[in-house]
Design a protein around this motif. Sequence first.
Motif, PDB file in Angstrom:
ATOM      1  N   ARG A  11       0.834  -1.200   0.000  1.00 17.88           N
ATOM      2  CA  ARG A  11       0.000   0.000   0.000  1.00 17.88           C
ATOM      3  C   ARG A  11       0.870   1.251   0.000  1.00 17.88           C
ATOM      4  O   ARG A  11       0.635   2.192  -0.762  1.00 17.88           O
ATOM      5  N   GLU A  12       1.904   1.253   0.829  1.00 17.33           N
ATOM      6  CA  GLU A  12       2.804   2.410   0.896  1.00 17.33           C
ATOM      7  C   GLU A  12       3.559   2.600  -0.417  1.00 17.33           C
ATOM      8  O   GLU A  12       3.791   3.733  -0.843  1.00 17.33           O
ATOM      9  N   LEU A  13       3.935   1.497  -1.073  1.00 20.02           N
ATOM     10  CA  LEU A  13       4.584   1.590  -2.381  1.00 20.02           C
ATOM     11  C   LEU A  13       3.646   2.271  -3.374  1.00 20.02           C
ATOM     12  O   LEU A  13       4.052   3.183  -4.103  1.00 20.02           O
ATOM     13  N   ASP A  31      -0.101   3.963 -13.043  1.00 19.32           N
ATOM     14  CA  ASP A  31      -1.562   4.049 -13.150  1.00 19.32           C
ATOM     15  C   ASP A  31      -2.218   2.703 -12.872  1.00 19.32           C
ATOM     16  O   ASP A  31      -3.195   2.617 -12.128  1.00 19.32           O
ATOM     17  N   ASP A  32      -1.677   1.652 -13.473  1.00 26.56           N
ATOM     18  CA  ASP A  32      -2.252   0.313 -13.291  1.00 26.56           C
ATOM     19  C   ASP A  32      -2.122  -0.144 -11.841  1.00 26.56           C
ATOM     20  O   ASP A  32      -3.056  -0.688 -11.265  1.00 26.56           O
ATOM     21  N   TYR A  33      -0.973   0.065 -11.241  1.00 29.72           N
ATOM     22  CA  TYR A  33      -0.752  -0.353  -9.856  1.00 29.72           C
ATOM     23  C   TYR A  33      -1.691   0.404  -8.926  1.00 29.72           C
ATOM     24  O   TYR A  33      -2.321  -0.187  -8.049  1.00 29.72           O
ATOM     25  N   SER A  34      -1.790   1.700  -9.139  1.00 30.30           N
ATOM     26  CA  SER A  34      -2.645   2.520  -8.286  1.00 30.30           C
ATOM     27  C   SER A  34      -4.103   2.124  -8.443  1.00 30.30           C
ATOM     28  O   SER A  34      -4.858   2.068  -7.462  1.00 30.30           O
ATOM     29  N   GLU A  35      -4.524   1.837  -9.655  1.00 35.43           N
ATOM     30  CA  GLU A  35      -5.915   1.450  -9.908  1.00 35.43           C
ATOM     31  C   GLU A  35      -6.238   0.103  -9.266  1.00 35.43           C
ATOM     32  O   GLU A  35      -7.266  -0.050  -8.607  1.00 35.43           O
ATOM     33  N   VAL A  36      -5.338  -0.852  -9.412  1.00 37.80           N
ATOM     34  CA  VAL A  36      -5.552  -2.180  -8.838  1.00 37.80           C
ATOM     35  C   VAL A  36      -5.591  -2.106  -7.314  1.00 37.80           C
ATOM     36  O   VAL A  36      -6.394  -2.762  -6.668  1.00 37.80           O
ATOM     37  N   ARG A  37      -4.738  -1.295  -6.722  1.00 37.02           N
ATOM     38  CA  ARG A  37      -4.676  -1.182  -5.267  1.00 37.02           C
ATOM     39  C   ARG A  37      -5.751  -0.250  -4.713  1.00 37.02           C
ATOM     40  O   ARG A  37      -5.844  -0.053  -3.525  1.00 37.02           O
ATOM     41  N   GLY A  38      -6.571   0.365  -5.601  1.00 32.63           N
ATOM     42  CA  GLY A  38      -7.634   1.258  -5.129  1.00 32.63           C
ATOM     43  C   GLY A  38      -7.118   2.609  -4.671  1.00 32.63           C
ATOM     44  O   GLY A  38      -7.710   3.249  -3.836  1.00 32.63           O
ATOM     45  N   LEU A  39      -5.981   3.034  -5.251  1.00 32.31           N
ATOM     46  CA  LEU A  39      -5.356   4.287  -4.830  1.00 32.31           C
ATOM     47  C   LEU A  39      -5.517   5.379  -5.863  1.00 32.31           C
ATOM     48  O   LEU A  39      -4.873   6.404  -5.768  1.00 32.31           O
ATOM     49  N   TYR A  40      -6.324   5.145  -6.875  1.00 34.40           N
ATOM     50  CA  TYR A  40      -6.409   6.103  -7.974  1.00 34.40           C
ATOM     51  C   TYR A  40      -6.777   7.482  -7.438  1.00 34.40           C
ATOM     52  O   TYR A  40      -7.808   7.677  -6.837  1.00 34.40           O
ATOM     53  N   LEU A  41      -5.862   8.432  -7.648  1.00 35.25           N
ATOM     54  CA  LEU A  41      -6.046   9.771  -7.081  1.00 35.25           C
ATOM     55  C   LEU A  41      -6.417  10.774  -8.139  1.00 35.25           C
ATOM     56  O   LEU A  41      -5.962  10.949  -9.117  1.00 35.25           O
TER      57      LEU A  41
END
Length: 90
Positions: A35-37, A80-90
């Motif tokens: 999550r922190e990554l 973008d893909d990592y953030s979207e998969v982890r639910g972090l899309y800002l």
Amino acid sequence: MNNHIDARIAAIAAALERRRLEQEVPEDDLSRSLRELGQGLAGLGKLEQAALLAQLNHTNPLYGESGLNLDMVDLERFIDDYSEVRGLYL
């Protein structure tokens, strides 16, 4: 514009769900690190992305290291893909 709003709503819903789950079951070290990554990647500016890209592409044949041969588009897509998969899309 609606896609951006939908993405923000989904990110907020995912964050609320994570918080609810954390209260039920504490977050393990690996999940916290991932999550922190994702948060760190999502917060990188263009200059920081360029520095990361240079490190990822660095080659040192004396140690048998070869770079990943990525370009900025590849890195931005990964973030973008990592953030979207982890639910972090800002």
